[in-house]
Design a protein around this motif. Structure first.
Motif, PDB file in Angstrom:
ATOM      1  N   PHE A   2      18.935  -3.041  -0.438  1.00 14.39           N
ATOM      2  CA  PHE A   2      20.110  -3.120  -1.281  1.00 14.39           C
ATOM      3  C   PHE A   2      19.790  -3.113  -2.769  1.00 14.39           C
ATOM      4  O   PHE A   2      20.677  -2.982  -3.580  1.00 14.39           O
ATOM      5  N   MET A   3      18.530  -3.286  -3.139  1.00 16.37           N
ATOM      6  CA  MET A   3      18.164  -3.276  -4.548  1.00 16.37           C
ATOM      7  C   MET A   3      17.771  -1.866  -4.959  1.00 16.37           C
ATOM      8  O   MET A   3      17.159  -1.132  -4.193  1.00 16.37           O
ATOM      9  N   ASP A   4      18.157  -1.497  -6.163  1.00 11.86           N
ATOM     10  CA  ASP A   4      17.881  -0.161  -6.689  1.00 11.86           C
ATOM     11  C   ASP A   4      16.431  -0.103  -7.174  1.00 11.86           C
ATOM     12  O   ASP A   4      16.094  -0.616  -8.233  1.00 11.86           O
ATOM     13  N   GLY A   5      15.575   0.543  -6.364  1.00 15.80           N
ATOM     14  CA  GLY A   5      14.159   0.602  -6.692  1.00 15.80           C
ATOM     15  C   GLY A   5      13.882   1.347  -7.973  1.00 15.80           C
ATOM     16  O   GLY A   5      12.968   0.986  -8.723  1.00 15.80           O
ATOM     17  N   GLN A   6      14.663   2.393  -8.264  1.00 23.28           N
ATOM     18  CA  GLN A   6      14.446   3.154  -9.495  1.00 23.28           C
ATOM     19  C   GLN A   6      14.766   2.301 -10.721  1.00 23.28           C
ATOM     20  O   GLN A   6      14.015   2.296 -11.703  1.00 23.28           O
ATOM     21  N   TYR A   7      15.869   1.560 -10.655  1.00 25.74           N
ATOM     22  CA  TYR A   7      16.209   0.673 -11.763  1.00 25.74           C
ATOM     23  C   TYR A   7      15.131  -0.383 -11.964  1.00 25.74           C
ATOM     24  O   TYR A   7      14.707  -0.663 -13.093  1.00 25.74           O
ATOM     25  N   LEU A   8      14.679  -0.980 -10.854  1.00 23.50           N
ATOM     26  CA  LEU A   8      13.661  -2.025 -10.958  1.00 23.50           C
ATOM     27  C   LEU A   8      12.365  -1.492 -11.534  1.00 23.50           C
ATOM     28  O   LEU A   8      11.708  -2.154 -12.340  1.00 23.50           O
ATOM     29  N   SER A   9      11.984  -0.284 -11.133  1.00 22.56           N
ATOM     30  CA  SER A   9      10.768   0.311 -11.677  1.00 22.56           C
ATOM     31  C   SER A   9      10.876   0.491 -13.189  1.00 22.56           C
ATOM     32  O   SER A   9       9.939   0.189 -13.940  1.00 22.56           O
ATOM     33  N   LYS A  10      12.030   0.959 -13.652  1.00 22.25           N
ATOM     34  CA  LYS A  10      12.242   1.133 -15.088  1.00 22.25           C
ATOM     35  C   LYS A  10      12.255  -0.215 -15.807  1.00 22.25           C
ATOM     36  O   LYS A  10      11.695  -0.360 -16.894  1.00 22.25           O
ATOM     37  N   ARG A  11      12.895  -1.180 -15.181  1.00 23.52           N
ATOM     38  CA  ARG A  11      12.990  -2.495 -15.809  1.00 23.52           C
ATOM     39  C   ARG A  11      11.606  -3.123 -15.977  1.00 23.52           C
ATOM     40  O   ARG A  11      11.294  -3.691 -17.038  1.00 23.52           O
ATOM     41  N   PHE A 224       1.474 -27.460   5.557  1.00 23.18           N
ATOM     42  CA  PHE A 224       2.436 -28.253   4.799  1.00 23.18           C
ATOM     43  C   PHE A 224       3.857 -28.127   5.350  1.00 23.18           C
ATOM     44  O   PHE A 224       4.749 -28.864   4.932  1.00 23.18           O
ATOM     45  N   GLY A 225       4.080 -27.165   6.250  1.00 21.44           N
ATOM     46  CA  GLY A 225       5.399 -27.003   6.842  1.00 21.44           C
ATOM     47  C   GLY A 225       6.183 -25.813   6.334  1.00 21.44           C
ATOM     48  O   GLY A 225       7.404 -25.749   6.510  1.00 21.44           O
ATOM     49  N   PHE A 226       5.503 -24.837   5.710  1.00 20.54           N
ATOM     50  CA  PHE A 226       6.134 -23.607   5.246  1.00 20.54           C
ATOM     51  C   PHE A 226       5.753 -22.443   6.161  1.00 20.54           C
ATOM     52  O   PHE A 226       4.782 -22.511   6.912  1.00 20.54           O
ATOM     53  N   GLU A 227       6.499 -21.354   6.034  1.00 15.98           N
ATOM     54  CA  GLU A 227       6.130 -20.107   6.697  1.00 15.98           C
ATOM     55  C   GLU A 227       5.736 -19.096   5.612  1.00 15.98           C
ATOM     56  O   GLU A 227       6.577 -18.665   4.811  1.00 15.98           O
ATOM     57  N   PRO A 228       4.457 -18.711   5.536  1.00 15.04           N
ATOM     58  CA  PRO A 228       4.024 -17.757   4.509  1.00 15.04           C
ATOM     59  C   PRO A 228       4.528 -16.343   4.787  1.00 15.04           C
ATOM     60  O   PRO A 228       4.567 -15.910   5.942  1.00 15.04           O
ATOM     61  N   ILE A 229       4.927 -15.660   3.721  1.00 13.82           N
ATOM     62  CA  ILE A 229       5.347 -14.259   3.797  1.00 13.82           C
ATOM     63  C   ILE A 229       4.558 -13.506   2.741  1.00 13.82           C
ATOM     64  O   ILE A 229       4.774 -13.698   1.534  1.00 13.82           O
ATOM     65  N   LEU A 230       3.622 -12.685   3.147  1.00 15.61           N
ATOM     66  CA  LEU A 230       2.775 -11.942   2.216  1.00 15.61           C
ATOM     67  C   LEU A 230       3.451 -10.638   1.818  1.00 15.61           C
ATOM     68  O   LEU A 230       3.902  -9.877   2.681  1.00 15.61           O
ATOM     69  N   ILE A 231       3.544 -10.396   0.508  1.00 17.86           N
ATOM     70  CA  ILE A 231       4.099  -9.135   0.023  1.00 17.86           C
ATOM     71  C   ILE A 231       3.094  -8.482  -0.920  1.00 17.86           C
ATOM     72  O   ILE A 231       2.213  -9.135  -1.469  1.00 17.86           O
ATOM     73  N   ASN A 232       3.260  -7.172  -1.108  1.00 20.50           N
ATOM     74  CA  ASN A 232       2.256  -6.406  -1.831  1.00 20.50           C
ATOM     75  C   ASN A 232       2.637  -6.117  -3.276  1.00 20.50           C
ATOM     76  O   ASN A 232       2.071  -5.239  -3.909  1.00 20.50           O
ATOM     77  N   GLY A 233       3.619  -6.812  -3.805  1.00 19.37           N
ATOM     78  CA  GLY A 233       3.965  -6.633  -5.206  1.00 19.37           C
ATOM     79  C   GLY A 233       4.762  -5.381  -5.495  1.00 19.37           C
ATOM     80  O   GLY A 233       4.624  -4.785  -6.567  1.00 19.37           O
ATOM     81  N   THR A 234       5.636  -4.978  -4.570  1.00 18.09           N
ATOM     82  CA  THR A 234       6.555  -3.857  -4.800  1.00 18.09           C
ATOM     83  C   THR A 234       7.980  -4.362  -4.606  1.00 18.09           C
ATOM     84  O   THR A 234       8.217  -5.317  -3.856  1.00 18.09           O
ATOM     85  N   PRO A 235       8.972  -3.731  -5.249  1.00 19.16           N
ATOM     86  CA  PRO A 235      10.360  -4.176  -5.059  1.00 19.16           C
ATOM     87  C   PRO A 235      10.797  -4.163  -3.595  1.00 19.16           C
ATOM     88  O   PRO A 235      11.507  -5.071  -3.152  1.00 19.16           O
ATOM     89  N   GLY A 236      10.375  -3.166  -2.819  1.00 23.82           N
ATOM     90  CA  GLY A 236      10.782  -3.099  -1.421  1.00 23.82           C
ATOM     91  C   GLY A 236      10.270  -4.270  -0.606  1.00 23.82           C
ATOM     92  O   GLY A 236      11.007  -4.882   0.169  1.00 23.82           O
ATOM     93  N   SER A 237       8.989  -4.597  -0.782  1.00 27.88           N
ATOM     94  CA  SER A 237       8.431  -5.722  -0.030  1.00 27.88           C
ATOM     95  C   SER A 237       9.029  -7.040  -0.509  1.00 27.88           C
ATOM     96  O   SER A 237       9.249  -7.967   0.282  1.00 27.88           O
TER      97      SER A 237
END
Length: 341
Positions: A2-11, A224-237
C-alpha cells in the motif's frame, strides 16, 4: 502493498542529500556550480553513518501510519543521527512550526537549514527537546526503549516507534528496558514498535549484534518475549513487517478480523509475541566507499564525517561533489516551489 515505493525512494534520496548538505555545505546548496573549498564549512561536525537508515525508517513509518490516519510517535535512539531526523522534519514542514526563520522561499530555507546545523544559535548536532516530537535525546546511554514504553502508558491509540542503534543495544539500560514488554503489553497501552538498526558498527569498531549470527540474535530477542522480524532495508520489506506488526496489535485490541479482511494478513503470518523489527543496512550507505585508501562505507569510519578533509583536499572535495550529485536533488527540489516529490 500500500505504500508508494517510488515516492519513498525519492523521499529518502531527498533527505539523504539534506543530511550531507547539512554536514558539509555553507553555500552552493543546490550545486548550481561546481563545488569549491569556499563552499565547505570551516569545521565539519556531525554523524553520517546511521543517517540513511534513519531516513528510510522515518519515511516508511510516516507514510504507513499517515495512510491509515493513525497516530504515531518516533523516538530516535541514535540521537547523534539528528541531521536525518531534521531533514525529514524540514521536508514535512514541521521544523518551520518552531523556527520563524523558515518562512521564506524554499531555497532560502534550505540555505538557512544547512548553515545553521551544528552552529552556535542554530540547530544542535544531536536530538534535542527543542525539536518537534522529540521526547528523548537518545545516545549511547540506551534510554530510548524505556522512554518509548513510558510514552505508551495510558495511550492505547498511539504507536510509539523507537529506532535503537546496535551500539546502543549493548548498553545495560537498553537491555534492561527489553523486560518492559512483560509489563506494558495490553489493550490499555499504546503499541511499542522497537526497530533495531543493525549496521554492524559503532563509533570505533564493530558491534556485538553485528557479529552475532542471525540465530543468536533471534534467540536473544525471543528470550525477552519478542518476535524478531528481519528486513533488508527496503520500503517493501519494511511495509511487510509493519503489516505483520499491525496485525499483532490489532489482535490485542480485538480487531484482527478487520485487519485480515483489509490487508490480507493470514493466520500463518501472524505472530504470538510483540514484534521486534531488525532493519539491516550498510553503515554509511550511499556515501563514499573508500577515502584515502581506507574502507569507509560498511565500516566504522563512516560513523562521523567520512570526508574530514573536504575543506582542503582536492580529492576529497571531488568525492563530496560526486556524492552529492548522486542523489540528483535537482529533480526533487525547486528553489521557488520546494519539494517535487
Amino acid at each position: 502493498m500500500f505504500m508508494d515505493g517510488q515516492y519513498l525512494s525519492k523521499r529518502v534520496r531527498a533527505t539523504d542529500y539534506l543530511v550531507v548538505a547539512q554536514l558539509f555545505l555553507q553555500s552552493n546548496f543546490l550545486l548550481e556550480r561546481e563545488l569549491t573549498f569556499d563552499d565547505i564549512k570551516p569545521r565539519l561536525l556531525g554523524h553520517w553513518g546511521t543517517c540513511h537508515g534513519i531516513d528510510l525508517a522515518y519515511s516508511c513509518l510516516k507514510v504507513f501510519f499517515e495512510n491509515r490516519n493513525k497516530d504515531f510517535s518516533f523516538i530516535l535512539g541514535p540521537g547523534h543521527g539528528f541531521p536525518a531526523l531534521q531533514a525529514n522534519l524540514f521536508l514535512d514542514g514541521e521544523l518551520e512550526k518552531i523556527d520563524p526563520n523558515l518562512k521564506g522561499l524554499p531555497g532560502n530555507n534550505l540555505a538557512y537549514l544547512c548553515k545553521h546545523f551544528s552552529w552556535p544559535g542554530g540547530y544542535p548536532s544531536h536530538a534535542s527537546p527543542l525539536t518537534p516530537g522529540v521526547i528523548c535525546e537518545g545516545g549511547e546511554l540506551g534510554y530510548a526503549l524505556g522512554a518509548a514504553y513510558g510514552a505508551a502508558l495510558g495511550h492505547p491509540e498511539k504507536t510509539i516507534a523507537v529506532l535503537i542503534g546496535d551500539g546502543e543495544f549493548e548498553t545495560a539500560t537498553a537491555l534492561a528496558s527489553m523486560n518492559l514488554v512483560k509489563l506494558c503489553n495490553s489493550k490499555h497501552h499504546g503499541a511499542v514498535l522497537p526497530i533495531l538498526h543493525l549496521n554492524s558498527y559503532k563509533i570505533s569498531g564493530p558491534t556485538i549484534s553485528g557479529r552475532k549470527s542471525e540465530r543468536e540474535l533471534f534467540h536473544q530477542i525471543r528470550g525477552f518475549g519478542f518476535e524478531p522480524i528481519l528486513i533488508n532495508g527496503t520500503p517493501g520489506s519494511f511495509e511487510h513487517a509493519l503489516l505483520i506488526s499491525e496485525s499483532f496489535y490489532a489482535k490485542i485490541h480485538n480487531d484482527n478480523a478487520k485487519l485480515e479482511d483489509a490487508y490480507g494478513i493470514k493466520e500463518h503470518n501472524r505472530i504470538l509475541d510483540p514484534p521486534f523489527i531488525i532493519m539491516k543496512t550498510e553503515k554509511g550507505a550511499g556515501g563514499p566507499e573508500y577515502v584515502a585508501g581506507k574502507k569507509v562505507a560498511g565500516n566504522f569510519l563512516a560513523h562521523q564525517i567520512p570526508l574530514p578533509n573536504a575543506k582542503t583536499d582536492p580529492e576529497e572535495l571531488a568525492q563530496l561533489s560526486d556524492w552529492l550529485k548522486s542523489y540528483r536533488f535537482n529533480e526533487l527540489f525547486d528553489a521557488e516551489k520546494g519539494f517535487l516529490l
